[in-house]
Design an enzyme around this catalytic site. Structure first.
Site, PDB file in Angstrom:
ATOM      1  N   GLY A 141       0.809  -1.212   0.000  1.00 46.34           N
ATOM      2  CA  GLY A 141       0.000   0.000   0.000  1.00 46.34           C
ATOM      3  C   GLY A 141       0.840   1.259   0.000  1.00 46.34           C
ATOM      4  N   CYS A 142       0.394   2.257   0.772  1.00 43.85           N
ATOM      5  CA  CYS A 142       1.063   3.563   0.768  1.00 43.85           C
ATOM      6  C   CYS A 142       2.499   3.510   1.286  1.00 43.85           C
ATOM      7  CB  CYS A 142       0.252   4.555   1.584  1.00 43.85           C
ATOM      8  SG  CYS A 142      -1.327   5.005   0.833  1.00 43.85           S
ATOM      9  N   ALA A 143       2.845   2.485   2.047  1.00 41.20           N
ATOM     10  CA  ALA A 143       4.222   2.361   2.541  1.00 41.20           C
ATOM     11  C   ALA A 143       5.167   1.808   1.487  1.00 41.20           C
ATOM     12  CB  ALA A 143       4.256   1.464   3.776  1.00 41.20           C
ATOM     13  N   GLY A 144       4.632   1.386   0.334  1.00 42.96           N
ATOM     14  CA  GLY A 144       5.436   0.660  -0.644  1.00 42.96           C
ATOM     15  C   GLY A 144       6.596   1.428  -1.236  1.00 42.96           C
TER      16      GLY A 144
END
Length: 349
Positions: A141-144
């Site tokens: 997700g956004c941490a990728g």
């Protein structure tokens, strides 16, 4: 000391369809007002999100018709491979390399399903060697953007001399849903855009920055904060708990722990390069890390120009930061499902 890994090149890529926020707000009103009675109460989120425009792989008219898994997947495969190629080619050109020079390809994407994965589909376009190692990663997700960069750096360090290409592509707009809208769907429609970014890394070289360390922190009992639900019509966004107050309360202790493992503290960091999940998230990050209001200026600019593109977004911020001149020490950080904070400590070359 571990061998530093040089961040040799960085490129971003955006799809062709521009989505001005005012037009998206009007389209959302037409789509949702008869299906979601609370829409007008939530409509101000389009004004307060801090977004002027976003980009999408599909024109706005595409979203007015019901779409199922086959159509969403077809749009994902076509749009994601195109953006993968654009971002990868941009990074390789900046590094003075070709696809044939790449030894390892790390691909991060969580907004669609591709088997074979995106780098396999782009191999002929970019001229990757048949023996290049492929490392596709799903679910970050956004941490990728941060976690993928950290993984690419670890792989580069493990085999000095090899060239690692990291590419992240996210087509968040393809998850816009009108079949059973929820509050989370309205927020997603106000925030998300599409984009891609790519980096070239190699151990022992300078580049424009060096990766000095990486760290992650996953909080227990937080699986409900962010993620995807899998429905018959496609992926649906999960925001079960408010992210800004969680970040404001819990990020600083986790950041202190991650930095202390590298012998650092927040005061030793000249610039935090953060994933701008939304305007309230940016404000929460500034408060939690005691940066001062307005300190995350590049983050606000990227959010305004591109929206939240999930994983690639923090690399758009890094690109702006390096063009204005990276300070001596930066920490790139992003929050994502898990619920996880990921960091990459960078020193300017």
């Amino acid at each position: 000391m571990p061998t530093p890994v040089g961040l040799i090149a960085l490129a971003t890529a955006s799809p062709p369809h521009e989505l001005p926020q005012a037009e998206v707000a009007q389209a959302a009103r037409e789509i949702f007002r008869d299906r979601f009675p609370q829409f007008e109460r939530m409509a101000p989120v389009f004004d307060t999100a801090g977004i002027r425009t976003r980009q999408s792989v599909m024109p706005i008219e595409w979203f007015f018709e019901p779409r199922g898994w086959p159509e969403r997947t077809q749009a994902y495969l076509a749009g994601a491979v195109d953006l993968f190629e654009q971002a990868a080619r941009g990074a390789l050109d900046e590094a003075g390399l070709t696809g044939a020079d790449v030894d390892v390809i790390v691909t991060v994407s969580s907004t669609g399903i591709a088997t074979p994965s995106l780098e396999a589909r782009a191999m002929d376009r970019l001229g990757f060697r048949p023996d290049a190692a492929r490392v596709p990663v799903f679910g970050l997700g956004c941490a990728g953007g941060a976690t993928g960069l950290a993984l690419a750096a670890r792989l580069a360090r493990a085999e000095p001399g090899c060239t690692v290409l990291f590419v992240t592509v996210e087509l968040c707009t393809l998850a816009f849903r009108m079949d059973q809208p929820s509050k989370a769907d309205i927020v997603a429609t106000a925030l998300f855009g599409d984009g891609a970014a790519a980096c070239v890394l190699r151990a022992g070289e300078d580049g424009f920055a060096r990766v000095q360390g990486v760290a992650e922190h996953t909080w227990p009992d937080t699986l409900d904060i962010m993620g995807w639900r899998v429905d018959p019509q496609g992926l649906g966004v999960i925001f079960a708990r408010a992210i800004p107050p969680f970040a404001r309360e819990h990020l600083r202790p986790a950041m202190d722990e991650m930095l202390s493992s590298k012998g650092l503290g927040v005061a030793d960091v000249d610039r935090f390069v953060c994933h701008p999940g939304g305007m309230k998230v940016i404000e929460a990050l500034e408060g939690s890390l005691e940066l001062g209001q307005g300190a995350l200026d590049h983050e606000r600019q990227v959010l305004a120009d591109h929206g939240n593109m999930s994983a690639p977004t923090v690399l758009y911020v890094l690109d702006r930061a390096r063009r204005s001149g990276l300070p001596r020490r930066s920490v790139l950080t992003a929050l994502g499902p898990g619920f996880t904070a990921s960091t990459v400590t960078l020193s300017a070359a």
